[in-house]
Scaffold this motif. Structure first.
Motif, mmCIF file in Angstrom:
data_model
loop_
_atom_site.group_PDB
_atom_site.id
_atom_site.type_symbol
_atom_site.label_atom_id
_atom_site.label_comp_id
_atom_site.label_asym_id
_atom_site.label_seq_id
_atom_site.Cartn_x
_atom_site.Cartn_y
_atom_site.Cartn_z
ATOM 1 N N GLU A 1 6.782 -2.642 12.704
ATOM 2 C CA GLU A 1 7.479 -1.389 12.994
ATOM 3 C C GLU A 1 8.253 -0.879 11.782
ATOM 4 O OE1 GLU A 1 9.979 -1.875 16.433
ATOM 5 O OE2 GLU A 1 8.273 -2.296 17.736
ATOM 6 N N ASN A 2 8.786 -1.782 10.966
ATOM 7 C CA ASN A 2 9.701 -1.398 9.893
ATOM 8 C C ASN A 2 9.076 -1.293 8.504
ATOM 9 O OD1 ASN A 2 11.962 -1.193 11.598
ATOM 10 N ND2 ASN A 2 12.179 -3.415 11.576
ATOM 11 N N ARG A 3 7.864 -1.717 8.343
ATOM 12 C CA ARG A 3 7.209 -1.674 7.032
ATOM 13 C C ARG A 3 6.003 -0.749 7.087
ATOM 14 N NH1 ARG A 3 8.796 -4.843 2.899
ATOM 15 N NH2 ARG A 3 10.073 -6.609 3.446
ATOM 16 N N LYS A 4 5.714 -0.175 5.938
ATOM 17 C CA LYS A 4 4.513 0.641 5.812
ATOM 18 C C LYS A 4 3.674 0.094 4.667
ATOM 19 C CE LYS A 4 4.984 3.622 9.044
ATOM 20 N NZ LYS A 4 4.082 3.623 10.159
ATOM 21 N N PHE A 5 2.382 0.052 4.871
ATOM 22 C CA PHE A 5 1.425 -0.358 3.861
ATOM 23 C C PHE A 5 0.923 0.930 3.222
ATOM 24 C CE2 PHE A 5 -2.648 -1.782 2.217
ATOM 25 C CZ PHE A 5 -2.448 -3.114 1.881
ATOM 26 N N VAL A 6 1.174 1.100 1.929
ATOM 27 C CA VAL A 6 0.886 2.343 1.224
ATOM 28 C C VAL A 6 -0.494 2.277 0.583
ATOM 29 C CG1 VAL A 6 1.620 3.903 -0.614
ATOM 30 C CG2 VAL A 6 3.340 2.735 0.801
ATOM 31 N N VAL A 7 -1.354 3.232 0.972
ATOM 32 C CA VAL A 7 -2.693 3.364 0.398
ATOM 33 C C VAL A 7 -2.709 4.626 -0.456
ATOM 34 C CG1 VAL A 7 -5.153 3.657 0.878
ATOM 35 C CG2 VAL A 7 -3.747 2.237 2.396
ATOM 36 N N PHE A 8 -2.943 4.447 -1.754
ATOM 37 C CA PHE A 8 -3.095 5.579 -2.667
ATOM 38 C C PHE A 8 -4.571 5.961 -2.650
ATOM 39 C CE2 PHE A 8 -3.273 7.430 -7.040
ATOM 40 C CZ PHE A 8 -2.352 8.454 -6.833
ATOM 41 N N LEU A 9 -4.886 7.115 -2.060
ATOM 42 C CA LEU A 9 -6.255 7.541 -1.832
ATOM 43 C C LEU A 9 -6.636 8.623 -2.841
ATOM 44 C CD1 LEU A 9 -8.856 7.494 -0.137
ATOM 45 C CD2 LEU A 9 -7.711 9.029 1.493
ATOM 46 N N ALA B 1 -4.374 7.049 11.387
ATOM 47 C CA ALA B 1 -4.481 6.675 12.805
ATOM 48 C C ALA B 1 -4.232 5.181 13.008
ATOM 49 C CB ALA B 1 -5.858 7.065 13.362
ATOM 50 N N GLU B 2 -4.450 4.387 11.957
ATOM 51 C CA GLU B 2 -4.194 2.938 11.999
ATOM 52 C C GLU B 2 -2.807 2.599 11.447
ATOM 53 O OE1 GLU B 2 -5.912 0.604 13.403
ATOM 54 O OE2 GLU B 2 -7.716 1.746 13.885
ATOM 55 N N ASP B 3 -1.961 3.599 11.281
ATOM 56 C CA ASP B 3 -0.564 3.468 10.865
ATOM 57 C C ASP B 3 -0.385 3.057 9.398
ATOM 58 O OD1 ASP B 3 2.071 3.971 11.551
ATOM 59 O OD2 ASP B 3 2.468 1.871 11.999
ATOM 60 N N PHE B 4 -1.320 3.459 8.538
ATOM 61 C CA PHE B 4 -1.130 3.288 7.095
ATOM 62 C C PHE B 4 -0.399 4.513 6.560
ATOM 63 C CE2 PHE B 4 -4.764 0.505 7.849
ATOM 64 C CZ PHE B 4 -4.444 -0.591 7.074
ATOM 65 N N ASP B 5 0.376 4.328 5.512
ATOM 66 C CA ASP B 5 1.017 5.429 4.807
ATOM 67 C C ASP B 5 0.060 5.828 3.687
ATOM 68 O OD1 ASP B 5 2.719 7.252 3.641
ATOM 69 O OD2 ASP B 5 4.181 5.771 2.959
ATOM 70 N N VAL B 6 -0.666 6.916 3.876
ATOM 71 C CA VAL B 6 -1.689 7.355 2.926
ATOM 72 C C VAL B 6 -1.084 8.404 2.007
ATOM 73 C CG1 VAL B 6 -3.975 8.374 2.641
ATOM 74 C CG2 VAL B 6 -3.492 6.884 4.610
ATOM 75 N N ARG C 1 -5.466 -7.129 4.914
ATOM 76 C CA ARG C 1 -4.564 -7.188 3.755
ATOM 77 C C ARG C 1 -3.132 -6.840 4.169
ATOM 78 N NH1 ARG C 1 -6.872 -8.455 -1.442
ATOM 79 N NH2 ARG C 1 -9.000 -8.905 -0.876
ATOM 80 N N ARG C 2 -2.999 -5.841 5.021
ATOM 81 C CA ARG C 2 -1.664 -5.454 5.483
ATOM 82 C C ARG C 2 -1.002 -6.614 6.211
ATOM 83 N NH1 ARG C 2 -1.480 -0.448 9.436
ATOM 84 N NH2 ARG C 2 -2.829 -1.849 10.617
ATOM 85 N N HIS C 3 -1.747 -7.294 7.071
ATOM 86 C CA HIS C 3 -1.173 -8.420 7.807
ATOM 87 C C HIS C 3 -0.706 -9.511 6.841
ATOM 88 C CE1 HIS C 3 -1.011 -12.110 10.184
ATOM 89 N NE2 HIS C 3 -0.611 -11.313 11.150
ATOM 90 N N VAL C 4 -1.534 -9.828 5.871
ATOM 91 C CA VAL C 4 -1.149 -10.857 4.892
ATOM 92 C C VAL C 4 0.070 -10.392 4.100
ATOM 93 C CG1 VAL C 4 -1.878 -12.058 2.790
ATOM 94 C CG2 VAL C 4 -3.448 -11.864 4.736
ATOM 95 N N TRP C 5 0.080 -9.148 3.671
ATOM 96 C CA TRP C 5 1.205 -8.636 2.886
ATOM 97 C C TRP C 5 2.489 -8.661 3.710
ATOM 98 C CZ3 TRP C 5 4.543 -4.367 2.985
ATOM 99 C CH2 TRP C 5 5.261 -4.160 1.807
ATOM 100 N N PHE C 6 2.410 -8.262 4.970
ATOM 101 C CA PHE C 6 3.586 -8.224 5.826
ATOM 102 C C PHE C 6 4.122 -9.623 6.129
ATOM 103 C CE2 PHE C 6 2.891 -3.918 8.192
ATOM 104 C CZ PHE C 6 3.126 -3.243 7.014
ATOM 105 N N THR C 7 3.269 -10.609 6.185
ATOM 106 C CA THR C 7 3.702 -11.928 6.632
ATOM 107 C C THR C 7 3.760 -12.971 5.509
ATOM 108 O OG1 THR C 7 1.437 -12.531 7.259
ATOM 109 C CG2 THR C 7 2.834 -11.541 8.967
#
Length: 188
Positions: A23-31, A57-62, A175-181
């Motif tokens: 809920e508190n973190r965003k995974f940033v994708v530079f597209l 839609a998958e809650d990435f910060d694009v 990757r997001r899961h690994v980065w978050f945890t």
């Protein structure tokens, strides 16, 4: 809930920890790729637009550099486009997805691939999407930047008009899961 299906207290706590992190973190994708302004007449631009929508839609910060304020910041501080983007990626990016289809994106590929291999590969994922027509070319692009990304990231060849995004999105979700945890993310 049956006794067998009841969560152990430690698992309940872990579940709450994960929920809070996600809920508190965003995974940033530079597209990167062609401007969305031409998506109705350019397959690579249409793919970029579709990826943006599906990742969001998958809650990435694009982040689309030019469309999301990076170009305005570059102008405000009299910077150079490539330095501005590299600094953003190093400071805030978790992944770079580059749709290589134009002169600008091929320039980004050259610069970003070198930077990725030498500075970012341990903390930033890189996914390169190239037209399948380049797949078997013996060229500097394939033997240099594309090879670097394929070695330290992921290279995907496709027809831009019918690219299946599911493998790319699954990779970034993992990757997001690994980065978050892991050490870079939540529990440190």
């Amino acid at each position: 809930m049956s006794e067998k299906n009841k969560l152990k207290k430690s698992v309940e706590i872990f579940s709450k920890d994960l929920e809070e992190v996600f809920e508190n973190r965003k995974f940033v994708v530079f597209l990167c790729g062609p401007t969305l302004d031409i998506a109705d007449k350019n397959n690579a631009a249409a793919l970029r637009k579709r990826l943006k929508e599906e990742l969001e839609a998958e809650d990435f910060d694009v982040v689309l550099g030019e469309d999301d304020g990076l170009e305005a910041l570059r102008k405000k501080f009299s910077g150079m486009a490539h330095e501005n983007e590299l600094q953003f990626i190093q400071a805030h990016g978790n992944a770079v997805v580059l749709i290589a289809s134009s002169v600008g994106s091929f320039c980004e590929l050259g610069l970003f691939s070198h930077q990725h291999v030498h500075a970012n590969a341990r903390k930033t994922d890189f996914i390169l999407i190239m037209d399948e027509k380049f797949k078997d070319d013996v060229s500097y692009m394939n033997e240099g930047p594309a090879k670097a990304i394929n070695t330290f990231g992921k290279l995907m060849h496709c027809d831009f008009s019918d690219f299946d995004t599911s493998a790319l999105i699954d990779r970034l979700k993992t990757r997001r899961h690994v980065w978050f945890t892991s050490g870079t993310g939540a529990f440190t």
